[in-house]
Design a protein around this motif. Structure first.
Motif, PDB file in Angstrom:
ATOM      1  N   ARG A   1       0.810  -1.220   0.000  1.00 15.45           N
ATOM      2  CA  ARG A   1       0.000   0.000   0.000  1.00 15.45           C
ATOM      3  C   ARG A   1       0.845   1.273   0.000  1.00 15.45           C
ATOM      4  O   ARG A   1       0.322   2.367   0.196  1.00 15.45           O
ATOM      5  CB  ARG A   1      -0.951   0.001   1.212  1.00 15.45           C
ATOM      6  N   THR A   2       2.154   1.081  -0.224  1.00 12.55           N
ATOM      7  CA  THR A   2       3.068   2.221  -0.180  1.00 12.55           C
ATOM      8  C   THR A   2       3.674   2.460  -1.553  1.00 12.55           C
ATOM      9  O   THR A   2       4.160   1.526  -2.195  1.00 12.55           O
ATOM     10  CB  THR A   2       4.208   1.963   0.831  1.00 12.55           C
ATOM     11  N   ALA A   3       3.637   3.721  -1.997  1.00 10.75           N
ATOM     12  CA  ALA A   3       4.336   4.106  -3.221  1.00 10.75           C
ATOM     13  C   ALA A   3       5.788   4.406  -2.859  1.00 10.75           C
ATOM     14  O   ALA A   3       6.050   5.289  -2.047  1.00 10.75           O
ATOM     15  CB  ALA A   3       3.674   5.324  -3.853  1.00 10.75           C
ATOM     16  N   LEU A   4       6.707   3.655  -3.447  1.00 12.04           N
ATOM     17  CA  LEU A   4       8.127   3.813  -3.139  1.00 12.04           C
ATOM     18  C   LEU A   4       8.813   4.617  -4.234  1.00 12.04           C
ATOM     19  O   LEU A   4       8.629   4.357  -5.426  1.00 12.04           O
ATOM     20  CB  LEU A   4       8.793   2.443  -3.003  1.00 12.04           C
ATOM     21  N   SER A   5       9.611   5.581  -3.830  1.00 14.48           N
ATOM     22  CA  SER A   5      10.344   6.400  -4.786  1.00 14.48           C
ATOM     23  C   SER A   5      11.544   5.635  -5.316  1.00 14.48           C
ATOM     24  O   SER A   5      11.971   4.619  -4.747  1.00 14.48           O
ATOM     25  CB  SER A   5      10.817   7.687  -4.117  1.00 14.48           C
ATOM     26  N   ARG A   6      12.125   6.134  -6.419  1.00 11.94           N
ATOM     27  CA  ARG A   6      13.360   5.526  -6.926  1.00 11.94           C
ATOM     28  C   ARG A   6      14.424   5.521  -5.845  1.00 11.94           C
ATOM     29  O   ARG A   6      15.166   4.555  -5.693  1.00 11.94           O
ATOM     30  CB  ARG A   6      13.864   6.296  -8.150  1.00 11.94           C
TER      31      ARG A   6
ATOM     32  N   PHE B   1      -0.031  -5.700 -11.952  1.00  9.47           N
ATOM     33  CA  PHE B   1       0.778  -6.014 -10.779  1.00  9.47           C
ATOM     34  C   PHE B   1       1.579  -4.822 -10.252  1.00  9.47           C
ATOM     35  O   PHE B   1       1.536  -4.522  -9.071  1.00  9.47           O
ATOM     36  CB  PHE B   1       1.728  -7.173 -11.096  1.00  9.47           C
ATOM     37  N   VAL B   2       2.337  -4.170 -11.124  1.00 13.99           N
ATOM     38  CA  VAL B   2       3.189  -3.055 -10.697  1.00 13.99           C
ATOM     39  C   VAL B   2       2.736  -1.790 -11.421  1.00 13.99           C
ATOM     40  O   VAL B   2       2.701  -1.749 -12.645  1.00 13.99           O
ATOM     41  CB  VAL B   2       4.678  -3.333 -11.009  1.00 13.99           C
ATOM     42  N   ARG B   3       2.385  -0.775 -10.641  1.00 10.95           N
ATOM     43  CA  ARG B   3       1.906   0.462 -11.255  1.00 10.95           C
ATOM     44  C   ARG B   3       2.906   1.592 -11.040  1.00 10.95           C
ATOM     45  O   ARG B   3       3.648   1.613 -10.060  1.00 10.95           O
ATOM     46  CB  ARG B   3       0.543   0.863 -10.681  1.00 10.95           C
ATOM     47  N   THR B   4       2.925   2.501 -11.975  1.00  6.20           N
ATOM     48  CA  THR B   4       3.733   3.705 -11.857  1.00  6.20           C
ATOM     49  C   THR B   4       2.934   4.760 -11.106  1.00  6.20           C
ATOM     50  O   THR B   4       1.769   5.016 -11.437  1.00  6.20           O
ATOM     51  CB  THR B   4       4.105   4.250 -13.245  1.00  6.20           C
ATOM     52  N   VAL B   5       3.542   5.324 -10.086  1.00 10.44           N
ATOM     53  CA  VAL B   5       2.912   6.417  -9.341  1.00 10.44           C
ATOM     54  C   VAL B   5       3.570   7.696  -9.821  1.00 10.44           C
ATOM     55  O   VAL B   5       4.726   7.984  -9.474  1.00 10.44           O
ATOM     56  CB  VAL B   5       3.084   6.236  -7.824  1.00 10.44           C
ATOM     57  N   ARG B   6       2.882   8.418 -10.644  1.00  6.14           N
ATOM     58  CA  ARG B   6       3.480   9.570 -11.314  1.00  6.14           C
ATOM     59  C   ARG B   6       4.042  10.569 -10.309  1.00  6.14           C
ATOM     60  O   ARG B   6       3.386  10.946  -9.345  1.00  6.14           O
ATOM     61  CB  ARG B   6       2.434  10.257 -12.208  1.00  6.14           C
ATOM     62  N   GLY B   7       5.277  10.978 -10.546  1.00  4.07           N
ATOM     63  CA  GLY B   7       5.925  11.930  -9.679  1.00  4.07           C
ATOM     64  C   GLY B   7       6.506  11.333  -8.421  1.00  4.07           C
ATOM     65  O   GLY B   7       7.149  12.037  -7.633  1.00  4.07           O
ATOM     66  N   VAL B   8       6.301  10.028  -8.219  1.00  9.53           N
ATOM     67  CA  VAL B   8       6.812   9.384  -7.015  1.00  9.53           C
ATOM     68  C   VAL B   8       7.703   8.197  -7.373  1.00  9.53           C
ATOM     69  O   VAL B   8       8.918   8.217  -7.181  1.00  9.53           O
ATOM     70  CB  VAL B   8       5.665   8.899  -6.094  1.00  9.53           C
ATOM     71  N   GLY B   9       7.110   7.134  -7.895  1.00 10.27           N
ATOM     72  CA  GLY B   9       7.890   5.941  -8.184  1.00 10.27           C
ATOM     73  C   GLY B   9       6.974   4.794  -8.558  1.00 10.27           C
ATOM     74  O   GLY B   9       6.192   4.895  -9.517  1.00 10.27           O
ATOM     75  N   TYR B  10       6.994   3.713  -7.762  1.00 10.29           N
ATOM     76  CA  TYR B  10       6.251   2.507  -8.106  1.00 10.29           C
ATOM     77  C   TYR B  10       5.559   1.935  -6.885  1.00 10.29           C
ATOM     78  O   TYR B  10       5.970   2.135  -5.750  1.00 10.29           O
ATOM     79  CB  TYR B  10       7.199   1.454  -8.700  1.00 10.29           C
ATOM     80  N   ALA B  11       4.479   1.162  -7.149  1.00 13.16           N
ATOM     81  CA  ALA B  11       3.735   0.488  -6.087  1.00 13.16           C
ATOM     82  C   ALA B  11       3.052  -0.730  -6.699  1.00 13.16           C
ATOM     83  O   ALA B  11       2.886  -0.838  -7.914  1.00 13.16           O
ATOM     84  CB  ALA B  11       2.704   1.413  -5.457  1.00 13.16           C
ATOM     85  N   MET B  12       2.634  -1.632  -5.819  1.00  9.05           N
ATOM     86  CA  MET B  12       1.887  -2.804  -6.288  1.00  9.05           C
ATOM     87  C   MET B  12       0.435  -2.422  -6.561  1.00  9.05           C
ATOM     88  O   MET B  12      -0.116  -1.501  -5.946  1.00  9.05           O
ATOM     89  CB  MET B  12       1.925  -3.912  -5.230  1.00  9.05           C
ATOM     90  N   VAL B  13      -0.177  -3.141  -7.483  1.00 10.76           N
ATOM     91  CA  VAL B  13      -1.615  -3.005  -7.724  1.00 10.76           C
ATOM     92  C   VAL B  13      -2.315  -3.885  -6.708  1.00 10.76           C
ATOM     93  O   VAL B  13      -2.101  -5.100  -6.661  1.00 10.76           O
ATOM     94  CB  VAL B  13      -1.978  -3.440  -9.154  1.00 10.76           C
ATOM     95  N   THR B  14      -3.159  -3.294  -5.872  1.00  9.63           N
ATOM     96  CA  THR B  14      -3.771  -4.038  -4.773  1.00  9.63           C
ATOM     97  C   THR B  14      -5.269  -4.262  -4.939  1.00  9.63           C
ATOM     98  O   THR B  14      -5.886  -4.882  -4.081  1.00  9.63           O
ATOM     99  CB  THR B  14      -3.522  -3.319  -3.422  1.00  9.63           C
TER     100      THR B  14
END
Length: 234
Positions: free
Chosen positions: A176-181, A220-233
């Motif tokens: 549930r967390t968007a992780l940055s690069r 499965f893996v989504r791009t969080v614009r301006g942040v990084g990546y997160a799982m599709v939950t």
């Protein structure tokens, strides 16, 4: 600097004999056990024989190139691969990482810089111990087993490189967390890593291809614009 037996062996592969010798000399003085190869077939044989912890691999080699070396060694070795590329060969960097290289250094480089990159890579944290019988993480038809370090999609096993699995393991551990690069680099590559942060994007791209995922309509893996990546939950 002292090294454990498990991470002292390094293979340097470059058809420029003088350059390979200089790099090998610097690494040897740092306490590593260094083997040198100058062409593709010899490099693959050397990985089988020496079982190195890390391979410094030039792209342009006689016999067959570094990309083919990387493809072949990934069928039997999980050694780190630090690929050497010429300036401006952006496509080669992307292809190199997608076939299993972990990072790249652009020529020309200073031997001291290369040694520093090698040390940083070998200090990368490995996934910590997971309790026996720990839960398998499920995201739709994707299953990630951290203890066994295995991945299945639609019931079929998916072969990932060590770095690709580490990225997926991290993302799936915090669904549930968007992780940055930067956060992904720190956790997977380690705090001592330095280089191009877009190496994360290349590995995520390779991961998606192997999972059969689509960045435009991710399962499965989504791009969080301006942040990084997160799982599709969902």
């Amino acid at each position: 600097m002292a090294h454990t037996d498990g991470n002292r062996r390094i293979l340097v592969v470059d058809d420029e004999v003088a350059l390979a010798g200089v790099v090998a000399g610097y690494l040897t003085r740092e306490g590593f056990e260094v083997t040198v190869a100058h062409d593709g077939p010899s490099a693959v044989d050397a990985v089988r024989d020496a079982d190195p912890a890390l391979v410094v691999l030039d792209l342009m080699l006689p016999g067959f190139d570094g990309l083919e070396v990387c493809r072949r060694l990934r069928t039997f070795s999980d050694a780190y691969v630090l690929m050497l590329t010429a300036k401006g060969e952006e496509l080669d960097k992307v292809i190199g990482l997608s076939v299993g290289a972990d990072d790249y250094v652009v020529k020309p480089f200073g031997p001291r810089e290369l040694v520093a990159r090698v040390k940083a890579m070998l200090r990368r944290p490995r996934t910590g111990p997971v309790a026996e019988g720990g839960p398998i993480r499920r995201f739709g038809t994707l299953e990630v087993d951290p203890a066994a370090r295995t991945v299945h999609v639609d019931g079929h096993p998916v072969e990932l490189t060590r770095t690709e699995f580490d990225v997926l393991e991290l993302l799936s551990s915090r669904p549930r967390t968007a992780l940055s690069r930067g956060q992904i680099l720190e956790h997977v590559w380690g705090p001592d890593w330095f280089g191009d942060p877009h190496v994360v994007d290349v590995h995520v791209g390779a991961l998606r291809r192997k999972l059969g995922d689509d960045a435009a309509a991710p399962r499965f893996v989504r791009t969080v614009r301006g942040v990084g990546y997160a799982m599709v939950t969902r």
